[in-house]
Write a protein that holds these residues in place. Structure first.
Motif, short mmCIF file in Angstrom:
data_model
loop_
_atom_site.label_atom_id
_atom_site.label_comp_id
_atom_site.label_asym_id
_atom_site.label_seq_id
_atom_site.Cartn_x
_atom_site.Cartn_y
_atom_site.Cartn_z
N ILE A 6 16.61 0.80 0.50
CA ILE A 6 17.00 2.16 1.08
C ILE A 6 15.96 3.21 0.22
N TYR A 7 15.18 3.99 1.20
CA TYR A 7 14.47 4.89 0.67
C TYR A 7 15.05 5.95 1.27
N HIS A 8 15.41 7.27 0.14
CA HIS A 8 16.25 8.30 0.68
C HIS A 8 15.36 9.41 0.15
N TRP A 9 14.90 10.56 0.89
CA TRP A 9 14.15 11.56 0.46
C TRP A 9 15.36 12.63 0.54
N THR A 10 14.95 13.73 -0.57
CA THR A 10 15.91 14.86 -0.75
C THR A 10 15.20 15.80 -1.21
N PHE A 34 16.11 3.89 -3.58
CA PHE A 34 15.00 4.38 -4.44
C PHE A 34 15.29 5.83 -3.72
N LEU A 35 15.49 6.76 -4.47
CA LEU A 35 15.60 8.32 -4.35
C LEU A 35 14.27 8.97 -4.73
N ALA A 36 13.68 9.77 -3.51
CA ALA A 36 12.67 10.59 -3.98
C ALA A 36 12.88 12.09 -3.66
N CYS A 37 12.88 12.78 -4.80
CA CYS A 37 13.25 14.07 -5.01
C CYS A 37 11.91 15.05 -4.46
N ASP A 38 11.89 16.02 -3.54
CA ASP A 38 11.07 16.75 -2.95
C ASP A 38 10.81 18.06 -3.73
N GLY A 39 10.71 17.72 -5.05
CA GLY A 39 10.51 19.22 -5.95
C GLY A 39 11.79 20.03 -6.05
N TYR A 54 14.47 6.29 -9.22
CA TYR A 54 14.35 7.69 -9.08
C TYR A 54 12.96 8.25 -9.17
N TYR A 55 12.44 9.04 -8.26
CA TYR A 55 11.01 9.73 -8.28
C TYR A 55 11.16 11.05 -8.12
N HIS A 56 10.77 11.82 -8.92
CA HIS A 56 10.85 13.40 -8.57
C HIS A 56 9.35 13.95 -8.68
N SER A 57 9.13 14.44 -7.42
CA SER A 57 7.60 14.99 -7.16
C SER A 57 7.74 16.59 -7.24
N THR A 58 6.71 16.86 -7.77
CA THR A 58 6.30 18.35 -7.88
C THR A 58 5.76 18.83 -6.50
N ILE A 59 5.71 18.00 -5.53
CA ILE A 59 5.07 18.37 -4.46
C ILE A 59 6.21 18.38 -3.14
N ASN A 60 6.44 19.50 -2.67
CA ASN A 60 7.56 19.83 -1.69
C ASN A 60 6.98 19.88 -0.28
N VAL A 87 7.11 -1.00 -3.31
CA VAL A 87 6.61 -2.01 -4.27
C VAL A 87 7.76 -2.05 -5.13
N VAL A 88 8.48 -0.99 -5.65
CA VAL A 88 9.36 -0.95 -6.50
C VAL A 88 10.99 -1.69 -6.00
N LEU A 89 11.08 -1.79 -4.76
CA LEU A 89 12.39 -2.07 -4.11
C LEU A 89 12.53 -3.48 -3.87
N ASN A 90 10.94 -4.01 -3.58
CA ASN A 90 10.78 -5.51 -3.11
C ASN A 90 11.93 -6.08 -2.07
N CYS A 91 11.72 -5.42 -0.94
CA CYS A 91 12.81 -5.76 -0.03
C CYS A 91 11.93 -6.26 1.36
N THR A 92 12.60 -6.90 2.28
CA THR A 92 12.10 -7.20 3.56
C THR A 92 12.29 -6.20 4.55
N HIS A 93 13.10 -5.42 4.37
CA HIS A 93 13.39 -4.30 5.33
C HIS A 93 13.93 -2.85 4.75
N LEU A 94 13.42 -1.81 5.07
CA LEU A 94 13.60 -0.74 4.41
C LEU A 94 14.17 0.45 5.40
N VAL A 95 15.29 0.93 4.75
CA VAL A 95 16.02 2.02 5.84
C VAL A 95 15.42 3.26 5.02
N ILE A 96 15.14 4.45 6.11
CA ILE A 96 14.66 5.73 5.47
C ILE A 96 15.91 6.69 5.77
N SER A 97 16.13 7.29 4.84
CA SER A 97 17.50 8.05 4.72
C SER A 97 17.20 9.41 4.00
N GLU A 98 18.08 10.24 4.57
CA GLU A 98 18.31 11.54 4.15
C GLU A 98 19.56 11.97 3.66
#
Length: 135
Positions: A6-10, A34-39, A54-60, A87-98
Motif C-alpha cells: 500500500i502506498y498512501h499519500w497524506t 508506505f506513507l508519504a507525507c505531503d509537507g 514513512y517518507y516526509h517531503s518538504t514539497i507539497n 523499491v521499499v515495499l518490494n511487492c507485486t501489486h500496489l494499492v494507491i491510497s489516500e
C-alpha cells in the motif's frame, strides 16, 4: 503468488490517516505499507503504531489542477515517491491510497492482471487485460 503493498499519500489529517491505515491493517496486518507525507503534520507515531514505512517531503504536491495538471517539479516528486515506495515495499501489486480510503474487505488480486482501479475505463486499452475489457 501476489504480494500486495500500500502506498498512501497524506497532508495534515492525522485522525483520517490513523483510521485509513487501521482499516487496511484489519485485513493485511503484515502487508508492506508506505506513507508519504505531503509537507504537512508529522506522522511518525502513527507509522510506528502500524509498522508503516514513512517518507516526509518538504514539497507539497496538493491536487493537480483540472486544467493544467502539475508543474514539472511536482510530477517528478510524485513519480519519485511512487518509485521509492515500490523499491521499499518490494511487492507485486500496489494499492494507491489516500486518507479517505478505507479497506472494507480483502482485496482480490488476480495474477496476470497488471492495472486495476475504479477508473479503469480511462486506462489505455493496450494496458488492460481481457478480463477488464469485458466489464
Amino acid at each position: 503468488m501476489s504480494k500486495l503493498g500500500i502506498y498512501h499519500w497524506t497532508f495534515n489529517n492525522r485522525s483520517a490517516v490513523d483510521a485509513s491505515i487501521a482499516s487496511f491493517r484489519k485485513f493485511y496486518p503484515d502487508a508492506p505499507y508506505f506513507l508519504a507525507c505531503d509537507g504537512g503534520a508529522d506522522h511518525v507515531d502513527i507509522c510506528k503504531k502500524y509498522n508503516v514505512q514513512y517518507y516526509h517531503s518538504t514539497i507539497n504536491l496538493g491536487y493537480p489542477s483540472p486544467v493544467v495538471g502539475w508543474d514539472a517539479l511536482r510530477i517528478y516528486e510524485f513519480c519519485r515517491r511512487i518509485y521509492i515506495a515500490c523499491v521499499v515495499l518490494n511487492c507485486t501489486h500496489l494499492v494507491i491510497s489516500e486518507d479517505d480510503v478505507h479497506c472494507l474487505n480483502e482485496i482480490r488480486v488476480t495474477d496476470g492482471i497488471e492495472v486495476m482501479g475504479y477508473g479503469y475505463r480511462l486506462i489505455s486499452p493496450n494496458l488492460m487485460s481481457k478480463e477488464l475489457m469485458a466489464l
